[in-house]
Motif scaffolding. Structure first.
Motif, PDB file in Angstrom:
ATOM      1  N   GLY A 163      46.227  52.572  -0.479  1.00  0.00           N
ATOM      2  CA  GLY A 163      45.670  53.407   0.589  1.00  0.00           C
ATOM      3  C   GLY A 163      44.703  52.655   1.480  1.00  0.00           C
TER       4      GLY A 163
ATOM      5  N   TRP B 287      53.153  58.759  -2.719  1.00  0.00           N
ATOM      6  CA  TRP B 287      52.528  58.962  -1.398  1.00  0.00           C
ATOM      7  C   TRP B 287      51.330  59.902  -1.517  1.00  0.00           C
TER       8      TRP B 287
ATOM      9  N   GLN C 214      48.323  58.284  -3.065  1.00  0.00           N
ATOM     10  CA  GLN C 214      47.648  57.428  -2.098  1.00  0.00           C
ATOM     11  C   GLN C 214      46.707  58.236  -1.214  1.00  0.00           C
ATOM     12  N   GLU C 215      47.185  59.383  -0.711  1.00  0.00           N
ATOM     13  CA  GLU C 215      46.368  60.200   0.178  1.00  0.00           C
ATOM     14  C   GLU C 215      45.232  60.895  -0.574  1.00  0.00           C
TER      15      GLU C 215
ATOM     16  N   LYS D  79      42.360  58.413  -1.174  1.00  0.00           N
ATOM     17  CA  LYS D  79      41.504  58.258  -0.001  1.00  0.00           C
ATOM     18  C   LYS D  79      40.493  59.396   0.072  1.00  0.00           C
TER      19      LYS D  79
ATOM     20  N   CYS E  65      53.189  62.388   6.260  1.00  0.00           N
ATOM     21  CA  CYS E  65      51.887  62.682   6.855  1.00  0.00           C
ATOM     22  C   CYS E  65      50.774  61.922   6.128  1.00  0.00           C
ATOM     23  N   SER E  66      49.665  61.744   6.819  1.00  0.00           N
ATOM     24  CA  SER E  66      48.509  61.064   6.244  1.00  0.00           C
ATOM     25  C   SER E  66      47.239  61.731   6.750  1.00  0.00           C
TER      26      SER E  66
ATOM     27  N   LYS F 266      43.013  60.929   8.018  1.00  0.00           N
ATOM     28  CA  LYS F 266      42.011  59.948   8.430  1.00  0.00           C
ATOM     29  C   LYS F 266      40.684  60.659   8.616  1.00  0.00           C
TER      30      LYS F 266
END
Length: 302
Positions: free
Chosen positions: A105, A211, A214-215, A218, A284-285, A287
């Motif tokens: 990530g 996935w 990973q998100e 974060k 999707c991610s 931030k």
């Protein structure tokens, strides 16, 4: 039948792996490391295939099938008990994969020990999810076969061949079971479908959960940084889609949606989640998003 289940990176026939051996399986590239998220996903798919192999064998060894009342609750409890012996091996195998997903990530702030701890907790959650949904589908198939006048033993054997499928896959499997073909307890068409469907489910779980890990990783780092005064009070998390024609109807309305860092995203259907990964192949991610730094923010620790 599981001997035909081919997963990218599987070095040997899974039927040749003992419960003591399968936790020692190497990563997909055979050097003991996961270099990319695709390799993480493949490693999880391998572990899923092996988990289903051992769980199915445990179920099939119970040749008499469940005992007692044929209620959904009792049947599910017994199915989960039959498949409860491989939690440690599953965790041993996928914990490094989930830890690597977090590392990929690209967010600083977690030690490798922290990443492994996350991997362990997340591995337990996915193990429970896989077995819970598989047990629900198994119970539905077993009860269906009882209504078709099969004996409890034969009904159990027919249903158990589809163990590992989710409810949708099991529904298709039941249709293929039909009334049986000749002396076959489970028709060839049903066996073939179960192998293909299990492989596809393993690949979906591998991709989606790597996935999502990973998100989520974060988000955990950001929450910790926020708690320790390393981020401004108005910090928010922003949902980002791939912004192309492949974006699904679920995620499209979420593009650029912002929430306070300590709150969950609310999906169009009202469900709330911490990070993307709401469906297979989600791209999707998230931030961080915050206003320009004001003077009073300069005292924050670095």
């Amino acid at each position: 039948d599981m001997s035909r289940l081919q997963v990218p990176g599987m070095p040997i026939n899974p039927d040749e792996i003992s419960p003591d051996d399968w936790a020692k399986m190497p990563s997909p590239n055979n050097d003991g490391k996961y270099h990319t998220l695709a390799e993480v996903a493949s490693g999880i798919a391998i572990a899923y295939a092996l988990l289903m192999l051992m769980n199915r064998k445990a179920i099939m060894l119970n040749v008499r099938g469940p005992v007692g009342e044929f209620t959904s609750e009792n049947l599910k409890r017994q199915a989960l008990k039959m498949t409860s012996g491989y939690r440690g091996a599953w965790t041993y195998m996928v914990q490094p994969a989930f830890a690597r997903a977090v590392e990929l990530g690209g967010i600083q702030g977690m030690t490798y020990a922290d990443e492994l701890d996350f991997g362990r907790v997340y591995a337990h959650q996915i193990y429970d999810y896989i077995n819970d949904t598989s047990a629900d589908a198994l119970v539905a198939a077993y009860q269906n076969q009882l209504t078709r006048k099969w004996s409890p033993q034969i009904a159990w054997a027919r249903a158990a061949q589809g163990y590992g499928l989710d409810s949708r896959g099991m529904s298709q499997y039941i249709k293929l079971l039909g009334e049986g073909e000749g002396r076959e307890i489970v028709p060839t068409a049903a066996k073939d479908f179960a192998v293909r469907a299990l492989q596809k489910r393993g690949e979906r779980i591998g991709y989606n959960e790597s996935w999502r890990a990973q998100e989520l990783g974060k988000t955990i780092v950001w929450l910790n940084q926020y708690k320790n005064g390393m981020l401004p009070p108005d910090t928010k998390r922003e949902w980002l889609t791939a912004e192309d024609e492949r974006v699904c109807p679920v995620c499209a309305p979420m593009d650029h949606v912002q929430v306070p860092i300590t709150e969950q995203f609310e999906l169009p259907d009202g469900n709330k989640i911490w990070a993307p990964g709401v469906h297979p192949n989600c791209r999707c991610s998230v931030k961080l998003s915050y206003a320009e730094f004001k003077h009073e923010y300069t005292g924050f620790s670095k």
